[in-house]
Write a protein that holds these residues in place. Structure first.
Motif, mmCIF file in Angstrom:
data_model
loop_
_atom_site.group_PDB
_atom_site.id
_atom_site.type_symbol
_atom_site.label_atom_id
_atom_site.label_comp_id
_atom_site.label_asym_id
_atom_site.label_seq_id
_atom_site.Cartn_x
_atom_site.Cartn_y
_atom_site.Cartn_z
ATOM 1 N N ASP A 185 0.893 -1.240 0.056
ATOM 2 C CA ASP A 185 -0.110 0.060 0.141
ATOM 3 C C ASP A 185 0.896 1.341 -0.078
ATOM 4 O O ASP A 185 0.181 2.466 0.420
ATOM 5 C CB ASP A 185 -0.892 -0.012 1.255
ATOM 6 C CG ASP A 185 -0.066 -0.005 2.560
ATOM 7 O OD1 ASP A 185 0.782 -0.466 2.619
ATOM 8 O OD2 ASP A 185 -0.836 0.132 3.573
ATOM 9 N N VAL A 186 2.113 1.115 -0.296
ATOM 10 C CA VAL A 186 2.906 2.405 -0.306
ATOM 11 C C VAL A 186 2.398 3.129 -1.842
ATOM 12 O O VAL A 186 1.771 2.736 -2.672
ATOM 13 C CB VAL A 186 4.569 1.892 -0.767
ATOM 14 C CG1 VAL A 186 5.032 1.424 0.770
ATOM 15 C CG2 VAL A 186 4.613 1.077 -1.914
ATOM 16 N N GLU A 187 2.729 4.518 -1.473
ATOM 17 C CA GLU A 187 2.449 5.417 -2.512
ATOM 18 C C GLU A 187 3.069 5.321 -3.912
ATOM 19 O O GLU A 187 4.282 4.769 -4.097
ATOM 20 C CB GLU A 187 2.644 6.910 -2.341
ATOM 21 C CG GLU A 187 1.967 7.209 -0.832
ATOM 22 C CD GLU A 187 0.470 7.554 -1.046
ATOM 23 O OE1 GLU A 187 0.298 8.112 -2.420
ATOM 24 O OE2 GLU A 187 -0.205 7.464 -0.127
ATOM 25 N N PRO A 188 2.321 5.285 -5.009
ATOM 26 C CA PRO A 188 2.710 5.375 -6.516
ATOM 27 C C PRO A 188 4.153 6.007 -6.609
ATOM 28 O O PRO A 188 5.016 5.866 -7.403
ATOM 29 C CB PRO A 188 1.673 5.659 -7.221
ATOM 30 C CG PRO A 188 0.384 5.616 -6.388
ATOM 31 C CD PRO A 188 0.829 5.819 -5.025
ATOM 32 N N SER A 189 4.100 7.265 -6.146
ATOM 33 C CA SER A 189 5.273 8.306 -6.196
ATOM 34 C C SER A 189 6.559 7.595 -5.698
ATOM 35 O O SER A 189 7.685 7.606 -6.364
ATOM 36 C CB SER A 189 4.962 9.575 -5.780
ATOM 37 O OG SER A 189 4.826 9.323 -4.119
ATOM 38 N N PHE A 190 6.440 6.866 -4.588
ATOM 39 C CA PHE A 190 7.348 6.146 -4.117
ATOM 40 C C PHE A 190 7.804 4.862 -4.859
ATOM 41 O O PHE A 190 9.260 4.813 -5.098
ATOM 42 C CB PHE A 190 7.383 5.395 -2.759
ATOM 43 C CG PHE A 190 8.218 4.626 -1.947
ATOM 44 C CD1 PHE A 190 9.215 5.130 -1.597
ATOM 45 C CD2 PHE A 190 8.080 3.260 -2.105
ATOM 46 C CE1 PHE A 190 10.174 4.385 -0.899
ATOM 47 C CE2 PHE A 190 9.193 2.342 -1.201
ATOM 48 C CZ PHE A 190 10.322 2.927 -0.714
ATOM 49 N N LEU A 191 6.960 4.237 -5.478
ATOM 50 C CA LEU A 191 7.352 3.013 -6.496
ATOM 51 C C LEU A 191 7.951 3.591 -7.724
ATOM 52 O O LEU A 191 8.891 3.087 -8.024
ATOM 53 C CB LEU A 191 6.059 2.531 -6.962
ATOM 54 C CG LEU A 191 5.240 1.888 -5.956
ATOM 55 C CD1 LEU A 191 3.912 1.264 -6.379
ATOM 56 C CD2 LEU A 191 5.949 0.581 -5.246
ATOM 57 N N ASN A 192 7.342 4.719 -8.306
ATOM 58 C CA ASN A 192 8.259 5.418 -9.292
ATOM 59 C C ASN A 192 9.696 5.829 -8.863
ATOM 60 O O ASN A 192 10.639 5.584 -9.581
ATOM 61 C CB ASN A 192 7.653 6.665 -9.945
ATOM 62 C CG ASN A 192 6.065 6.252 -10.351
ATOM 63 O OD1 ASN A 192 6.188 5.143 -10.976
ATOM 64 N ND2 ASN A 192 5.245 7.195 -10.347
ATOM 65 N N ALA A 193 9.811 6.387 -7.773
ATOM 66 C CA ALA A 193 11.213 6.771 -7.462
ATOM 67 C C ALA A 193 12.298 5.567 -7.223
ATOM 68 O O ALA A 193 13.164 5.756 -7.505
ATOM 69 C CB ALA A 193 11.229 7.589 -6.007
ATOM 70 N N MET A 194 11.568 4.374 -6.783
ATOM 71 C CA MET A 194 12.549 3.146 -6.385
ATOM 72 C C MET A 194 12.832 2.508 -7.628
ATOM 73 O O MET A 194 14.088 1.776 -7.937
ATOM 74 C CB MET A 194 11.563 2.249 -5.602
ATOM 75 C CG MET A 194 11.390 2.630 -4.313
ATOM 76 S SD MET A 194 12.939 2.655 -3.445
ATOM 77 C CE MET A 194 13.490 0.970 -3.377
#
Length: 259
Positions: A240-249
């Protein structure tokens, strides 16, 4: 007119405290930039806030009292986000192979790996956690090595310089770490002190470095980095992490595993 500077200072103190409370911890340099004042002035403000019992000073910045309260007792932390931690522990255990020599950090999240390690053959687990040693001793058949030192009541972990020195003879196939938080900018972070020094030593002796951080701690910065993002091999967190975090990773070499 003579009283205006005092008023301005109190307004700044209130704003500094609000910022620290909202972020959990803030560096001196960040505060100086935010409030457009000198490092000397910020350090003086932090001393005043600590004297009044409103924040806790730490090396390089300050920590909110609310953030520290999350580390007060092991039993309280063990029940917080229990389901999420169990999911991370199960995922992390899938990375353990027969014959591995691994380190498991003292953490209520990494402790959730223990029930899933009972069938791993010829496994050696080194830990600084009384709780993890006990759980493995009652559920698994692995070799268990407990590092010595002084027991810290809040974490049931052993942290001191003597313990840190005893890691010199070990080389780990994998090391599993908990922490105060993880951010793309700072990597895996924890509270300042001997705990960070010890974790860095262990990471330096590990072929694969793995962090277990539930989603409530993602993009939560800290004062001291344990493992920079560029050096972390795996990050295990909740889906349930934010999509913006997934993109940054995606810009990092760290492999992200979602539970």
């Amino acid at each position: 007119m003579g009283r205006r500077p005092k008023v301005f200072q109190e307004e700044r103190l209130m704003a500094i405290q609000a910022l620290i409370d909202s972020r959990g911890r803030v560096r001196v340099e960040e505060l100086a930039e935010t409030f457009q004042t000198s490092l000397v002035t910020i350090r003086k403000d932090l001393r005043q806030l600590e004297h009044e019992g409103r924040i806790i000073k730490a090396h390089g910045g300050a920590i909110s009292k609310a953030a520290m309260s999350a580390h007060v007792t092991f039993e309280v932390r063990k029940t917080k986000n229990k389901t999420e931690k169990q999911q991370l522990g199960e995922k992390a255990s899938e990375l353990v192979a027969a014959g591995d020599v691994i380190f498991i950090d003292a953490s209520t999240t990494t402790a959730e790996m223990c029930p899933h390690l009972r069938d791993v053959e010829q496994l050696t687990v080194v830990t600084n956690s009384i709780e993890i040693a006990y759980l493995l001793g009652t559920t698994a058949c692995c070799n268990i090595v407990v590092m010595g030192g002084t027991v810290k009541r809040e974490t049931l972990a052993m942290f001191d310089l003597e313990t840190a020195a005893s890691f010199d003879r070990w080389r780990f196939d994998k090391a599993f770490f908990g922490g105060w938080g993880y951010s793309v900018k700072d990597g895996l972070t924890d509270l300042p002190g001997i705990i960070v020094h010890q974790k860095r030593q262990i990471a330096a002796r590990s072929l694969v470095k793995i962090a277990l951080v539930d989603s409530s701690k993602v993009e939560k910065g800290s004062l001291d980095t344990v493992i920079p993002s560029k050096d972390l091999d795996y990050l295990i967190t909740n889906a349930d992490v934010e999509p913006s975090f997934l993109n940054a990773m995606q810009r990092l070499n760290t492999q992200l595993i979602l539970a």
